[in-house]
Enzyme design. Structure first.
Site, short mmCIF file in Angstrom:
data_model
loop_
_atom_site.label_atom_id
_atom_site.label_comp_id
_atom_site.label_asym_id
_atom_site.label_seq_id
_atom_site.Cartn_x
_atom_site.Cartn_y
_atom_site.Cartn_z
N SER A 93 -9.54 -0.24 7.14
CA SER A 93 -9.02 -0.16 5.76
C SER A 93 -8.36 -1.41 5.22
O SER A 93 -8.09 -1.48 4.03
CB SER A 93 -8.05 1.01 5.64
OG SER A 93 -8.78 2.20 5.61
N SER A 128 -9.73 2.22 3.00
CA SER A 128 -8.89 2.95 2.07
C SER A 128 -7.96 2.05 1.25
O SER A 128 -7.45 2.48 0.22
CB SER A 128 -8.03 3.96 2.84
OG SER A 128 -7.12 3.29 3.70
N LYS A 146 0.85 -1.20 0.00
CA LYS A 146 0.00 0.00 0.00
C LYS A 146 0.88 1.24 0.00
O LYS A 146 1.89 1.29 0.70
CB LYS A 146 -0.91 -0.03 1.24
CG LYS A 146 -1.98 1.05 1.27
CD LYS A 146 -2.88 0.89 2.50
CE LYS A 146 -3.96 1.94 2.58
NZ LYS A 146 -4.78 1.82 3.81
N1 GLN Z 1 -12.98 4.21 6.38
C1 GLN Z 1 -12.28 4.66 7.54
C2 GLN Z 1 -11.97 6.13 7.42
O1 GLN Z 1 -12.29 6.68 6.43
C3 GLN Z 1 -11.06 3.81 7.77
C4 GLN Z 1 -9.81 4.33 7.20
C5 GLN Z 1 -8.60 3.49 7.53
O2 GLN Z 1 -8.69 2.45 8.18
N2 GLN Z 1 -7.45 3.98 7.11
O3 GLN Z 1 -11.43 6.72 8.28
#
Ligand code: GLN
Length: 522
Positions: free
Chosen positions: A185, A161, A86
């Site tokens: 994410s 994400s 990532k």
């Molecule tokens: N969807 C969550 C957010 O927008 C999780 C993001 C993440 O785990 N980096 O914050």
């Protein structure tokens, strides 16, 4: 065997063939690079799981591993296996953008500890995977470089994400990827793409070189197509790192042994709690149906299944969406146009540093990042700190207490990973609160620092899209996720006869074909 077949192999099968000298890492790497060239496309079409592919470097690294193997050197279990990382982890020799214009083209002077571990294990890093800008989002649509598409249906979100890391697995572009999970994410993209993803115990994997979003929640973790593959990668990444002050001391959990043990499908003596607050109203019917069937399988495997109440989980979502932006607003202050990446200097004489910062941040950050910086700055400001940030921290303690009480009664907790299957690209882009609501089941684990896994449990009847089941365990008991996950995976495989991902269409629906189906339905 044709090169294309190699991309269908699990990492563990590929690793065994590499060890036995039946396949070279160069061949395996080339097969995956060809597959990426075939399906990954770009911002406009294709999966778009990768922001950067380092083909030549990957082939050179693969040749090096082959040479070392040829000399009879002792290599790790995943040596020679391709992996995607990532784009939130720093890499020398490849850009690290975090999906943001503000870091476009920036190359880190050092490797993240996780990246160093992959290299030390002889793994071949083929490139950097797409993500929502600074890991803020649930769909990967917030990437400044265009969205990733779900390999099951290109008109659908791959989750976020870390949508790139999950989609790359489901599209057979690489057998393993690394993700990061601040609020889900890793787990939510795994759920909506039919893959496996694990958020380790907070501190179980180094955060050194993991670009900070919300430091008290951020955790890097492994993503794979099977529970065993994910365990093999987990062991490469886990362990104490003196460069990360929040890194846990002591030995890493024995997750590979646990995955192998679980594969027998015997869960006698394991106590499983179904979280009452996660799974009822607001969850798609097909998600509930597959979840209930999976829970019935756990019972068949001999597990003791009970319902467990975690009343404060109801407040976890609002608490997270105060704590996360608060920490992010502080962490993102470093993108000032002076030290990293983009610098925008307004026209005219006598431009001040403050004007450069403002112009750089205005041009370099996307809408969602700006929203959260503003929210976080507000929540931390004098006069509001106690009411917002302070209250959220109290809720965080209550969520931790719910976990403590639950794990007094059961060994693991289970819930659906996400309330819905993959929705359509664009569907929730203008409604941030609706998007945030999809994180309801994943966020409690981040607030409490406990480990969580998502694994596929079938396809929803109404849309034929993957459903994920989440397993949660007490801190530092990551091996329990793998024991239970591998058992469930083995029982499901018996039932299905072939892995779920064998059903990913070779020609997924695209915007063009989808609009014609919509017309046909209308
Ligand atoms: N969807 C969550 C957010 O927008 C999780 C993001 C993440 O785990 N980096 O914050």
């Amino acid at each position: 065997m044709s090169a294309a077949d190699l991309t269908r192999w699990d990492a563990s099968r590929l690793a065994a063939a590499l060890q036995a000298g039946e396949v070279s890492s160069v061949d395996a790497t080339r097969a995956h690079l060809d597959r990426i060239a075939q399906v990954d496309g770009d911002a406009d079409a294709g999966v778009h799981a990768f922001l950067h592919v380092a083909g030549e470097q990957a082939l050179a690294d693969a040749a090096e591993v082959d040479a070392r193997r040829g000399r009879g050197e002792e290599l790790g279990p995943l040596a020679g296996v391709p992996v995607g990382v990532k784009d939130v982890l720093t890499t020398t020799g490849m850009p690290t953008t975090c999906g943001s214009r503000i870091l476009e083209g920036w190359v880190s002077p050092y490797d993240a500890t996780v990246v160093r571990q992959l290299k030390a294990a002889g793994m071949v890093i083929v490139g950097k995977t797409n993500m929502d800008e600074f890991a803020m989002g649930s769909t990967t649509e917030r990437s400044a470089f265009g969205p990733t598409r779900n390999p099951w249906d290109h008109t659908r979100i791959p989750g976020g994400s870390g949508g790139g890391s999950a989609a790359a697995l489901a599209a057979f572009e690489v057998p393993l990827t690394v993700g990061s999970d601040t609020g889900g994410s890793i787990r939510q993209p795994a759920a909506v793409t039919g893959t496996v993803g694990v958020k380790p115990t907070y501190g179980g994997v180094s955060r050194y070189g993991l670009v900070a979003m919300a430091s008290s929640l951020d955790q890097a973790g492994p993503c794979g197509r099977t529970v065993l593959d994910t365990a093999l990668l987990h062991e490469v990444m886990a362990g104490h790192d003196p460069h990360d002050s929040t890194s846990l001391p002591g030995p890493a959990p024995q997750v590979v042994a646990a995955a192998r043990e679980g594969a027998s499908g015997d869960l006698r003596g394991v106590r499983v709690g179904v979280v009452r607050e996660l799974g009822g109203e607001g969850y798609q019917a097909g998600v509930r149906a597959r979840f209930d069937e999976a829970v019935a399988l756990l019972t068949e495997a001999g597990a003791d299944v009970v319902e467990v109440g975690c009343p404060n989980f109801a407040h976890a979502l609002p608490a997270y969406y105060l704590i996360m932006p608060s920490e992010a607003s502080s962490n993102l202050a470093r993108y000032d146009g002076m030290r990293y990446g983009l610098r925008v200097v307004p026209d005219g004489d006598g431009v001040t540093a403050e004007q450069v910062m403002a112009a750089t941040r205005a041009a370099g950050f996307g809408e969602e990042v700006k929203r959260r910086v503003i929210l976080g700055t507000y929540a931390l400001s004098a006069g509001y700190y106690d009411a917002y940030y302070g209250s959220a921290q109290k809720v965080r303690t209550l969520v931790q207490r719910d976990f403590d009480a639950a794990f007094g009664q059961v060994d693991v907790l289970v819930s659906p990973t996400a309330p819905t299957t993959a929705y359509r690209l664009g569907e929730k882009l203008d409604d941030p609160l609706a998007m945030y609501a999809g994180d309801v089941a994943t966020i409690p684990a981040n607030l409490a620092g406990v480990p969580g896994m998502s694994l596929p449990v079938g396809l929803a009847d109404e849309d034929g899209l993957p459903v994920g089941l989440q397993i949660l365990a007490p801190a530092r008991e990551d091996q329990r996720l793998y024991r239970v996950g591998a058992a469930l995976e083995a029982l499901l495989l018996q039932r299905w006869g072939a892995p779920l991902l064998a059903r990913v269409p070779e020609q997924p629906a695209t915007a063009a074909t989808a609009s014609s189906t919509t017309e046909a339905r209308a």
